[in-house]
Enzyme design. Structure first.
Site, PDB file in Angstrom:
ATOM      1  N   ASP A 134      -3.317  50.701  14.380  1.00  0.00           N
ATOM      2  CA  ASP A 134      -4.749  50.600  15.463  1.00  0.00           C
ATOM      3  C   ASP A 134      -4.938  52.310  14.526  1.00  0.00           C
ATOM      4  O   ASP A 134      -4.671  53.031  15.037  1.00  0.00           O
ATOM      5  CB  ASP A 134      -3.648  50.635  16.112  1.00  0.00           C
ATOM      6  CG  ASP A 134      -4.747  51.095  17.471  1.00  0.00           C
ATOM      7  OD1 ASP A 134      -4.985  50.240  18.152  1.00  0.00           O
ATOM      8  OD2 ASP A 134      -4.608  52.356  17.753  1.00  0.00           O
ATOM      9  N   TYR A 177     -10.496  58.711  15.657  1.00  0.00           N
ATOM     10  CA  TYR A 177      -9.674  59.279  15.109  1.00  0.00           C
ATOM     11  C   TYR A 177     -10.176  60.270  13.853  1.00  0.00           C
ATOM     12  O   TYR A 177      -9.131  60.476  13.677  1.00  0.00           O
ATOM     13  CB  TYR A 177      -8.687  58.105  14.856  1.00  0.00           C
ATOM     14  CG  TYR A 177      -7.853  58.136  15.817  1.00  0.00           C
ATOM     15  CD1 TYR A 177      -7.810  58.315  17.271  1.00  0.00           C
ATOM     16  CD2 TYR A 177      -6.958  56.447  15.610  1.00  0.00           C
ATOM     17  CE1 TYR A 177      -7.550  57.366  18.142  1.00  0.00           C
ATOM     18  CE2 TYR A 177      -6.324  56.018  16.797  1.00  0.00           C
ATOM     19  CZ  TYR A 177      -6.328  56.853  18.549  1.00  0.00           C
ATOM     20  OH  TYR A 177      -5.826  55.799  19.220  1.00  0.00           O
ATOM     21  N   LYS A 181     -11.390  51.199  17.943  1.00  0.00           N
ATOM     22  CA  LYS A 181     -11.892  51.400  18.707  1.00  0.00           C
ATOM     23  C   LYS A 181     -13.815  52.196  18.968  1.00  0.00           C
ATOM     24  O   LYS A 181     -14.385  53.332  18.535  1.00  0.00           O
ATOM     25  CB  LYS A 181     -11.196  52.806  20.174  1.00  0.00           C
ATOM     26  CG  LYS A 181      -9.475  51.783  19.683  1.00  0.00           C
ATOM     27  CD  LYS A 181      -8.967  52.777  20.655  1.00  0.00           C
ATOM     28  CE  LYS A 181      -7.114  52.652  20.189  1.00  0.00           C
ATOM     29  NZ  LYS A 181      -7.243  52.820  19.147  1.00  0.00           N
ATOM     30  N   HIS A 214     -13.060  52.645  24.621  1.00  0.00           N
ATOM     31  CA  HIS A 214     -11.756  53.231  24.060  1.00  0.00           C
ATOM     32  C   HIS A 214     -11.203  53.828  25.272  1.00  0.00           C
ATOM     33  O   HIS A 214     -10.012  53.412  25.738  1.00  0.00           O
ATOM     34  CB  HIS A 214     -12.176  55.164  23.225  1.00  0.00           C
ATOM     35  CG  HIS A 214     -10.548  55.006  22.673  1.00  0.00           C
ATOM     36  ND1 HIS A 214     -11.034  55.697  21.517  1.00  0.00           N
ATOM     37  CD2 HIS A 214      -9.405  55.557  23.384  1.00  0.00           C
ATOM     38  CE1 HIS A 214      -9.918  55.995  20.961  1.00  0.00           C
ATOM     39  NE2 HIS A 214      -9.428  56.341  22.071  1.00  0.00           N
TER      40      HIS A 214
END
Length: 287
Positions: A45, A50, A81, A115
């Site tokens: 994930d 990120y 996301k 998100h």
């Protein structure tokens, strides 16, 4: 002991335990992802925010090439996301293209989530239209949301042009933040609950009940918490950057907490949020 997969409302399967890579530095994201795959994880994930999508996808691609006869793309579930700043039809279309470019070595994306709901009706709606189109293209297999509260889900489910219901709602959930009502709503609507921060970011590892259960079952505190998530029927996303913890976390499905011990953990609920909580973000008419 627990199902290895959950069936999504799309008909696809998602592994019950995934490897989260939130805050995993770019410098080690590929290595820990590859280690995870070699350990047995089949679900990773990530997210655009990120900043490690490319590294995760590169790890998957490398793993696939290692042994093409046994390492199959269809056995891997990769999630990313779209962040709030890219809400809106056109921005989300571009963001999807960026994520697909980073995933070109693995051909497609298994799941894209919004998100959080932190924008407004028009932009959230536009994003969902773009995500539905991405599924129609075949390059994205499933779509869902993250950090959505009941009111946000109700708004989405009422879109006049809704063609695809969210497959997932990924939310922070653990014994100190049980979100009973939200989880029940998702399950009633056929939306799988995915638990992030199931380890409470280590902030409750010294809890007396947790320590006593770890001793009782001869397991780690992390394994007790992951098992609690599984006992609730959630997909769970333990995160680690330590190779030695990968296998113990993955093996957390190999025992069962008693109903009494699950109930005792449930009683820890105190609305303990470790990061942010967009599930309470107001709708337009609440601002």
């Amino acid at each position: 002991m627990f199902p290895k997969f959950h069936k999504l409302n799309s008909g696809h399967k998602i592994p019950s335990i995934g490897l989260g890579v939130y805050l995993t530095p770019v410098s080690i994201a590929k290595e820990i992802s590859l280690d995870g795959l070699e350990t047995g994880y089949r679900h990773i994930d990530s997210a655009q925010v990120y900043k490690n999508e490319s590294e995760v996808c590169d790890a998957i691609a490398e793993w696939l090439k290692k042994d093409p006869s046994t390492n199959k793309r269809e056995d891997i579930f990769y999630t990313t996301k779209i962040f709030d700043s890219d809400h809106g039809y056109e921005l989300t279309k571009k963001a999807i293209e960026v994520s697909l470019e980073r995933a070109k070595g693995i051909d497609y994306i298994d799941l894209i989530l919004m998100h959080s709901p932190r924008s407004d009706y028009e932009r959230r709606h536009g994003s969902w239209l773009a995500l539905q189109e991405a599924v129609a293209s075949g390059k994205v297999k499933n779509i869902g949301v993250s950090n959505y509260g009941i009111k946000h889900l109700k708004e989405l489910l009422a879109y006049p042009d809704l063609k695809i219901k969210p497959a997932i709602n990924q939310i922070e959930i653990h014994p100190w933040l049980t979100r009973t009502e939200l989880a029940a709503f998702c399950q009633t609507e056929g939306i799988v609950v995915e638990a992030y921060s199931p380890l409470v970011r280590g902030q409750k590892f010294d809890d007396e009940l947790l320590l006593s259960l770890a001793k009782k079952y001869s397991k780690t505190t992390a394994q007790i918490l992951i098992n609690w998530s599984l006992s609730k029927g959630y997909v769970t996303l333990p995160k680690t950057v330590t190779k030695s913890r990968l296998l113990p976390n993955l093996e957390s499905d190999q025992f069962k907490l008693s109903p009494e011990d699950i109930k005792a953990l449930d009683a820890k609920d105190e609305y303990f949020v470790t990061g942010w909580d967009p599930t309470v973000y107001p709708l337009d008419n609440e601002k």
